[in-house]
Design a protein around this motif. Structure first.
Motif, PDB file in Angstrom:
ATOM      1  N   PHE A 131       0.870  -1.179   0.000  1.00 32.26           N
ATOM      2  CA  PHE A 131       0.000   0.000   0.000  1.00 32.26           C
ATOM      3  C   PHE A 131       0.905   1.227   0.000  1.00 32.26           C
ATOM      4  CE2 PHE A 131      -1.631  -3.473   2.552  1.00 32.26           C
ATOM      5  CZ  PHE A 131      -2.876  -3.716   1.997  1.00 32.26           C
ATOM      6  N   THR A 132       0.637   2.190  -0.874  1.00 27.42           N
ATOM      7  CA  THR A 132       1.510   3.368  -0.979  1.00 27.42           C
ATOM      8  C   THR A 132       0.743   4.659  -0.730  1.00 27.42           C
ATOM      9  OG1 THR A 132       2.981   2.242  -2.532  1.00 27.42           O
ATOM     10  CG2 THR A 132       3.065   4.647  -2.508  1.00 27.42           C
ATOM     11  N   GLY A 133       1.339   5.501   0.105  1.00 26.32           N
ATOM     12  CA  GLY A 133       0.797   6.825   0.390  1.00 26.32           C
ATOM     13  C   GLY A 133       1.798   7.897  -0.009  1.00 26.32           C
ATOM     14  N   ILE A 134       1.309   9.015  -0.499  1.00 26.12           N
ATOM     15  CA  ILE A 134       2.171  10.129  -0.931  1.00 26.12           C
ATOM     16  C   ILE A 134       1.673  11.405  -0.261  1.00 26.12           C
ATOM     17  CG2 ILE A 134       2.900  11.530  -2.903  1.00 26.12           C
ATOM     18  CD1 ILE A 134       2.593   8.954  -4.608  1.00 26.12           C
ATOM     19  N   TRP A 135       2.632  12.203   0.253  1.00 27.08           N
ATOM     20  CA  TRP A 135       2.331  13.478   0.904  1.00 27.08           C
ATOM     21  C   TRP A 135       3.108  14.550   0.158  1.00 27.08           C
ATOM     22  CZ3 TRP A 135       3.840  14.772   6.664  1.00 27.08           C
ATOM     23  CH2 TRP A 135       3.033  15.810   7.137  1.00 27.08           C
ATOM     24  N   ALA A 136       2.424  15.331  -0.634  1.00 32.19           N
ATOM     25  CA  ALA A 136       3.069  16.351  -1.470  1.00 32.19           C
ATOM     26  C   ALA A 136       3.411  17.597  -0.662  1.00 32.19           C
ATOM     27  CB  ALA A 136       2.157  16.719  -2.635  1.00 32.19           C
ATOM     28  N   GLY A 137       4.452  18.280  -1.109  1.00 32.02           N
ATOM     29  CA  GLY A 137       4.865  19.511  -0.454  1.00 32.02           C
ATOM     30  C   GLY A 137       6.104  20.083  -1.108  1.00 32.02           C
ATOM     31  N   ARG A 138       6.942  20.699  -0.289  1.00 33.52           N
ATOM     32  CA  ARG A 138       8.183  21.294  -0.808  1.00 33.52           C
ATOM     33  C   ARG A 138       9.233  21.286   0.300  1.00 33.52           C
ATOM     34  NH1 ARG A 138       4.921  25.509   0.739  1.00 33.52           N
ATOM     35  NH2 ARG A 138       5.908  27.303   1.727  1.00 33.52           N
ATOM     36  N   VAL A 139      10.475  21.480  -0.100  1.00 30.10           N
ATOM     37  CA  VAL A 139      11.578  21.527   0.850  1.00 30.10           C
ATOM     38  C   VAL A 139      11.768  22.975   1.295  1.00 30.10           C
ATOM     39  CG1 VAL A 139      14.043  21.096   1.213  1.00 30.10           C
ATOM     40  CG2 VAL A 139      12.688  19.524  -0.204  1.00 30.10           C
ATOM     41  N   ALA A 140      11.843  23.161   2.603  1.00 26.53           N
ATOM     42  CA  ALA A 140      12.069  24.485   3.187  1.00 26.53           C
ATOM     43  C   ALA A 140      13.510  24.923   2.947  1.00 26.53           C
ATOM     44  CB  ALA A 140      11.783  24.430   4.683  1.00 26.53           C
ATOM     45  N   ILE A 156       7.678  21.048   4.041  1.00 24.75           N
ATOM     46  CA  ILE A 156       6.469  21.859   4.200  1.00 24.75           C
ATOM     47  C   ILE A 156       5.359  21.216   3.364  1.00 24.75           C
ATOM     48  CG2 ILE A 156       5.404  24.120   3.862  1.00 24.75           C
ATOM     49  CD1 ILE A 156       8.265  25.319   4.034  1.00 24.75           C
ATOM     50  N   PRO A 157       4.346  20.641   4.023  1.00 23.37           N
ATOM     51  CA  PRO A 157       3.255  19.999   3.289  1.00 23.37           C
ATOM     52  C   PRO A 157       2.481  20.990   2.422  1.00 23.37           C
ATOM     53  CG  PRO A 157       3.243  19.339   5.593  1.00 23.37           C
ATOM     54  CD  PRO A 157       4.199  20.486   5.470  1.00 23.37           C
ATOM     55  N   GLU A 158       2.013  20.491   1.310  1.00 20.14           N
ATOM     56  CA  GLU A 158       1.223  21.300   0.375  1.00 20.14           C
ATOM     57  C   GLU A 158       0.044  21.938   1.102  1.00 20.14           C
ATOM     58  OE1 GLU A 158      -1.219  19.435  -3.012  1.00 20.14           O
ATOM     59  OE2 GLU A 158       0.710  19.976  -3.927  1.00 20.14           O
ATOM     60  N   GLY A 159      -0.150  23.240   0.853  1.00 15.05           N
ATOM     61  CA  GLY A 159      -1.260  23.965   1.460  1.00 15.05           C
ATOM     62  C   GLY A 159      -0.967  24.526   2.838  1.00 15.05           C
ATOM     63  N   LEU A 160       0.225  24.267   3.359  1.00 17.46           N
ATOM     64  CA  LEU A 160       0.594  24.752   4.684  1.00 17.46           C
ATOM     65  C   LEU A 160       1.840  25.626   4.601  1.00 17.46           C
ATOM     66  CD1 LEU A 160       0.131  21.474   6.782  1.00 17.46           C
ATOM     67  CD2 LEU A 160      -1.481  23.359   6.534  1.00 17.46           C
ATOM     68  N   GLU A 161       2.095  26.366   5.652  1.00 14.71           N
ATOM     69  CA  GLU A 161       3.311  27.173   5.742  1.00 14.71           C
ATOM     70  C   GLU A 161       4.198  26.702   6.888  1.00 14.71           C
ATOM     71  OE1 GLU A 161       4.341  29.293   3.449  1.00 14.71           O
ATOM     72  OE2 GLU A 161       2.492  28.847   2.351  1.00 14.71           O
ATOM     73  N   LEU A 162       3.828  25.623   7.524  1.00 16.10           N
ATOM     74  CA  LEU A 162       4.591  25.037   8.616  1.00 16.10           C
ATOM     75  C   LEU A 162       5.291  23.768   8.122  1.00 16.10           C
ATOM     76  CD1 LEU A 162       1.856  25.151  11.413  1.00 16.10           C
ATOM     77  CD2 LEU A 162       3.738  26.759  11.104  1.00 16.10           C
ATOM     78  N   LEU A 175      -2.360  13.564   8.221  1.00 12.54           N
ATOM     79  CA  LEU A 175      -2.060  14.040   6.874  1.00 12.54           C
ATOM     80  C   LEU A 175      -0.958  13.267   6.148  1.00 12.54           C
ATOM     81  CD1 LEU A 175      -1.923  17.882   7.650  1.00 12.54           C
ATOM     82  CD2 LEU A 175      -3.841  16.604   6.659  1.00 12.54           C
ATOM     83  N   SER A 176      -0.113  12.589   6.875  1.00 15.59           N
ATOM     84  CA  SER A 176       1.149  12.084   6.340  1.00 15.59           C
ATOM     85  C   SER A 176       1.020  10.967   5.316  1.00 15.59           C
ATOM     86  CB  SER A 176       2.043  11.595   7.481  1.00 15.59           C
ATOM     87  OG  SER A 176       1.606  10.322   7.943  1.00 15.59           O
ATOM     88  N   HIS A 177       2.115  10.739   4.616  1.00 19.20           N
ATOM     89  CA  HIS A 177       2.265   9.645   3.670  1.00 19.20           C
ATOM     90  C   HIS A 177       2.056   8.303   4.368  1.00 19.20           C
ATOM     91  CE1 HIS A 177       5.957  10.504   5.743  1.00 19.20           C
ATOM     92  NE2 HIS A 177       6.626   9.507   5.200  1.00 19.20           N
ATOM     93  N   ARG A 178       2.561   8.176   5.586  1.00 13.86           N
ATOM     94  CA  ARG A 178       2.398   6.936   6.347  1.00 13.86           C
ATOM     95  C   ARG A 178       0.929   6.733   6.698  1.00 13.86           C
ATOM     96  NH1 ARG A 178       6.446   7.633   9.268  1.00 13.86           N
ATOM     97  NH2 ARG A 178       7.776   6.473   7.833  1.00 13.86           N
TER      98      ARG A 178
END
Length: 192
Positions: A131-140, A156-162, A175-178
């Motif tokens: 089973f695979t989960g993906i959590w999109a975002g960006r590197v701070a 930094i998860p997509e849609g957040l600033e934290l 929210l996480s990929h896990r």
């Protein structure tokens, strides 16, 4: 039902227990694993997760789950990917983050897209399923936050600033990929 979690990472054991409890898998006990660590020589998250789950099942005789997870940075062609835990040549989380931040130092914000990927394998002697989960975002650009582990302080998860490390554990676990991969596993287990 009992499952052995094939990891020596205490953070993952706690995280998996918390997430599965919230997903309502009835009568599930997640056991720690004290057996040998197999060589993870797969070339995908799924292959490595299966290697670990097979080893835990063979060692304990109990249905086993294992995950392989990491951070995939687009501008690096998906690296560190399956090499996330030893990106700096060690298993030192701080050194891994430091190296990745140095490699991305000149990369503009719009090109810092990344995703956490988690594949969970279940091996029970009769079935092998992933089973695979993906959590999109960006590197701070710098580390922030006291929570989490691994690359959480720079993701930094997509849609957040934290960063993931600035989120409360309950929020991250929702929210996480896990969490996404475990939700699929929980759904499968409920239908058994």
């Amino acid at each position: 039902m009992k499952l052995v979690l094939a990891t020596h990472n205490a953070h993952k054991v706690v995280e998996v227990e918390q997430i599965l409890a919230k997903l309502g898998v009835a009568d599930l006990s997640v056991l720690g694993y004290d057996g040998p660590e197999p060589v993870e020589d797969g070339i995908t998250f799924a292959e490595n997760a299966l290697i670990k789950a097979r080893a835990a099942y063979a060692h304990t005789g109990v249905a086993a789950i294992a995950d392989d997870s990491g951070l995939a940075v687009e501008v690096l062609g998906g690296a560190p990917g399956i090499f996330s835990a030893r990106w700096s040549g060690t298993r030192d989380n701080a050194k891994n983050r430091e190296l990745l931040l140095a490699q991305l130092a000149d990369v503009k914000p719009e090109h810092r897209a990344a995703s956490f990927v988690c594949t969970i394998a279940l091996v029970d002697g009769e079935n092998e399923i992933t089973f695979t989960g993906i959590w999109a975002g960006r590197v701070a650009f710098a580390e922030a936050g006291p929570n989490g582990f691994g690359y959480d302080p720079i993701f930094i998860p997509e849609g957040l600033e934290l960063t993931a490390a600035e989120l409360e554990p309950e929020v991250k676990n929702a929210l996480s990929h896990r969490a996404a991969a475990l939700e699929q596993l929980a759904s499968y287990l409920k239908h058994l």
